[in-house]
Design a protein around this motif. Structure first.
Motif, PDB file in Angstrom:
ATOM      1  N   LYS A  74       0.830  -1.205   0.000  1.00  0.00           N
ATOM      2  CA  LYS A  74       0.000   0.000   0.000  1.00  0.00           C
ATOM      3  C   LYS A  74       0.866   1.257   0.000  1.00  0.00           C
ATOM      4  O   LYS A  74       0.557   2.237  -0.680  1.00  0.00           O
ATOM      5  N   LYS A  75       1.965   1.221   0.749  1.00  0.00           N
ATOM      6  CA  LYS A  75       2.871   2.372   0.786  1.00  0.00           C
ATOM      7  C   LYS A  75       3.520   2.590  -0.583  1.00  0.00           C
ATOM      8  O   LYS A  75       3.626   3.723  -1.053  1.00  0.00           O
ATOM      9  N   LYS A 107       2.271   1.655  -3.499  1.00  0.00           N
ATOM     10  CA  LYS A 107       1.216   2.142  -4.395  1.00  0.00           C
ATOM     11  C   LYS A 107       0.977   3.635  -4.186  1.00  0.00           C
ATOM     12  O   LYS A 107       0.824   4.389  -5.148  1.00  0.00           O
ATOM     13  N   ALA A 108       0.947   4.058  -2.935  1.00  0.00           N
ATOM     14  CA  ALA A 108       0.732   5.477  -2.634  1.00  0.00           C
ATOM     15  C   ALA A 108       1.880   6.327  -3.174  1.00  0.00           C
ATOM     16  O   ALA A 108       1.645   7.401  -3.742  1.00  0.00           O
ATOM     17  N   THR A 162       1.583   6.510  -6.964  1.00  0.00           N
ATOM     18  CA  THR A 162       0.504   7.424  -7.332  1.00  0.00           C
ATOM     19  C   THR A 162       0.956   8.864  -7.153  1.00  0.00           C
ATOM     20  O   THR A 162       0.706   9.717  -8.011  1.00  0.00           O
ATOM     21  N   LYS A 163       1.646   9.105  -6.069  1.00  0.00           N
ATOM     22  CA  LYS A 163       2.182  10.446  -5.803  1.00  0.00           C
ATOM     23  C   LYS A 163       3.164  10.862  -6.890  1.00  0.00           C
ATOM     24  O   LYS A 163       3.209  12.008  -7.304  1.00  0.00           O
TER      25      LYS A 163
END
Length: 191
Positions: A116-117, A119-120, A123-124
């Protein structure tokens, strides 16, 4: 065949070829096994990317290649595959089949929090896009073609003789099918 694959996924067995970091067992009822040779590299991908030690997946590609990471056929593991690994829930012990996620029987290499980190962060960073430039042209993104009115881009070509040619090229014929009778302009003259 589809029903068999769905049944495998529901029972926690990932259909198909194992991803980097895992090996297929090729035995019925035995899930993917961790590839002891490549598991270090997968963990390093997540550690470096999530901690910011490797700010882009392209940097990560170069670093891990220099350290010995290779694909199953001995080739370089490219940035697009690293992007896939960083976002793949299968590395957290899950099974992904036909767009659905199931609990898997195989051991996890990382936990879901790390995925999840990553992916974030991707995305950022605009889904992993690397905007670093190989060359910084003086008028990149500012100069337009006099004939077609389209944007021009800087290019450099090195001939076998060692001569270096730098010029601006009109993007009209490439992007918009606009005809341009002078698509190239010498960079020195334009600058």
């Amino acid at each position: 065949t589809r029903r068999t694959m769905i049944a495998l996924a529901e029972n926690g067995f990932q259909p198909g070829t194992a991803r980097i970091g895992y090996v297929n067992s090729y035995r019925k009822g035995v899930p993917w096994q961790i590839d002891q040779e490549k598991v270090y590299f997968v963990k390093e991908m997540f550690r470096r990317f999530n901690s910011g030690l490797s700010p882009s997946i392209y940097t990560l590609e170069d670093e891990l290649y220099a350290e010995g990471l290779r694909s199953k056929n001995g080739k370089r593991v490219r940035a697009n595959l690293i992007h896939t690994i960083l976002t793949d829930v299968r590395y957290a012990g899950k099974v992904l089949y036909n767009g659905k996620i199931y609990n898997g029987q195989h051991d996890s290499i990382v936990d879901m929090a790390e995925i999840k980190k990553a992916k974030a962060t991707l995305t950022k960073h605009n889904k992993g896009a690397d905007r670093t430039r190989k060359h910084n042209w003086l008028l990149a993104g500012l100069v337009f073609c006099k004939t077609s009115g389209d944007l021009m881009t800087g290019e450099q070509h090195i001939k076998k003789s060692g001569l270096i040619f730098r010029h601006y090229r009109c993007l009209g014929p490439k992007n918009h099918d606009n005809p341009c009778n002078e698509p190239y302009a010498p960079m020195e003259k334009v600058n």
